[in-house]
Design an enzyme around this catalytic site. Structure first.
Site, short mmCIF file in Angstrom:
data_model
loop_
_atom_site.label_atom_id
_atom_site.label_comp_id
_atom_site.label_asym_id
_atom_site.label_seq_id
_atom_site.Cartn_x
_atom_site.Cartn_y
_atom_site.Cartn_z
N PHE A 247 0.85 -1.19 0.00
CA PHE A 247 0.00 0.00 0.00
C PHE A 247 0.89 1.25 0.00
CE2 PHE A 247 -3.09 3.04 1.66
CZ PHE A 247 -4.23 2.68 0.97
N PHE B 52 -0.16 -2.42 8.22
CA PHE B 52 -0.80 -3.14 9.32
C PHE B 52 -0.38 -4.60 9.35
CE2 PHE B 52 -4.25 -5.46 11.33
CZ PHE B 52 -4.53 -4.70 12.45
N ALA C 225 4.41 2.78 4.49
CA ALA C 225 4.05 4.20 4.43
C ALA C 225 2.56 4.33 4.71
CB ALA C 225 4.40 4.80 3.08
N ILE D 264 -0.37 7.28 5.00
CA ILE D 264 -0.67 8.68 4.72
C ILE D 264 -2.02 9.02 5.36
CG2 ILE D 264 -0.90 10.43 2.94
CD1 ILE D 264 1.80 8.98 2.94
N ASP E 52 -9.05 11.12 5.69
CA ASP E 52 -10.14 11.89 6.28
C ASP E 52 -10.72 11.25 7.54
OD1 ASP E 52 -9.91 13.74 4.24
OD2 ASP E 52 -11.33 12.64 2.93
N THR E 53 -10.32 10.01 7.84
CA THR E 53 -10.89 9.31 8.99
C THR E 53 -9.79 8.96 9.99
OG1 THR E 53 -10.62 7.09 8.08
CG2 THR E 53 -12.59 8.31 7.42
N HIS F 272 -8.82 6.10 10.66
CA HIS F 272 -8.17 4.84 10.28
C HIS F 272 -6.64 4.98 10.33
CE1 HIS F 272 -7.71 0.99 8.26
NE2 HIS F 272 -6.89 1.56 7.39
N PHE G 133 11.91 -0.45 12.54
CA PHE G 133 10.69 0.24 12.14
C PHE G 133 11.02 1.36 11.16
CE2 PHE G 133 7.33 3.46 12.90
CZ PHE G 133 6.21 2.68 12.64
N ARG H 132 10.78 11.75 2.03
CA ARG H 132 11.48 10.80 2.88
C ARG H 132 11.76 9.48 2.17
NH1 ARG H 132 8.75 14.43 5.29
NH2 ARG H 132 9.30 15.21 7.37
#
Length: 263
Positions: free
Chosen positions: A130, A165, A188, A190, A193-194, A196, A221, A235
């Protein structure tokens, strides 16, 4: 304190052993004089400037754990007999003590991983697919850094997972396999809007930490947590550097430490 040391020097100079004490070391005499100086601190205040101060020992014995002495001290018309014993605690030869009260001269050992010893070590890299537009450049930076420090391609395994995750559970399995000296975790996240974002970030960070603790293998990590996609680009080889490359350096350093210094 200076007065006590001065008295100790006088006492040492006046020592007159009358029994077989030739085996006592000069260290014992020095300690004996200083102890006598402290013991007679009160009466000695009136004796410091006197010329006819005589101290004679009829017997004294210095051991690593004990000091015994007896004799007489005379100053003008005030002779004084004495007999005393001191136990020296915390000597390393005592079975009940673990630390010595005397200073050790051995140098302190500093341990740090060495990037020069990374060759021959094996690494796994877990990458979240992702936001691959960010994670792939991070992976490329990591692989390039590994190669710069003599880590061979055959000593690196790259494992792709759906997202950040999912990284911790795979990292732990790889660490427990016994095949790798360190596991580098690249992802990564990002902000959207929620909420999550918060759930993924927290679970990913704590999960990678738990993977390392549970497996006993360093799990690094290198998951970006950015507010915008632009921050991710910065980055992943942009103006802030490449966090994948930095993670590879950390992986090699810890792997070297675990392999060569902490076994």
């Amino acid at each position: 304190m200076c007065m006590y040391v001065y008295i100790g020097i006088i006492l040492i100079a006046k020592v007159k052993p009358s029994s077989s004490s030739s085996s006592s070391s000069s260290c014992g005499k020095l300690l004996l004089g200083l102890i006598m100086a402290a013991s007679f601190a009160a009466p000695a205040q009136g004796l410091v400037h006197r010329q006819n101060l005589t101290l004679s020992f009829s017997n004294y014995n210095f051991k690593p754990t004990q000091l015994q002495f007896q004799g007489t001290l005379s100053a003008k018309s005030q002779p004084l007999s004495f007999s005393s014993q001191f136990n020296l605690l915390n000597h390393p030869s005592s079975p009940n003590n673990h630390r010595s009260s005397f200073a050790h001269t051995a140098a302190v050992r500093h341990i740090a991983g060495s990037l020069a010893k990374a060759g021959g070590l094996r690494f796994a890299v877990v990458v979240g697919r992702f936001n691959e537009i960010v994670t792939r450049p991070m992976l490329e930076g990591a692989l390039s850094t590994f190669k710069s420090y003599s880590v061979q391609d055959e000593d690196i395994d790259v494992v792709w997972v759906p997202g950040s995750f999912d990284i911790p559970v795979v990292a732990q399995r790889l660490g427990q396999s016994g095949k790798y000296h360190a596991v580098l975790c690249i992802g990564a996240v990002i902000r959207g809007d929620t909420s999550h974002y918060d759930a993924v970030v927290n679970c990913s960070a704590s999960g990678v930490l738990s993977a390392g603790l549970n497996s006993g293998v360093p799990c690094i990590f290198s998951v970006l947590t950015c507010d915008t996609l632009e921050q991710g680009f910065d980055r992943a080889g942009g103006k802030v550097g490449n966090k994948g490359s930095e993670g590879a350096l950390t992986a090699m350093e810890l792997a070297s430490m675990f392999e060569h210094d902490l076994k």
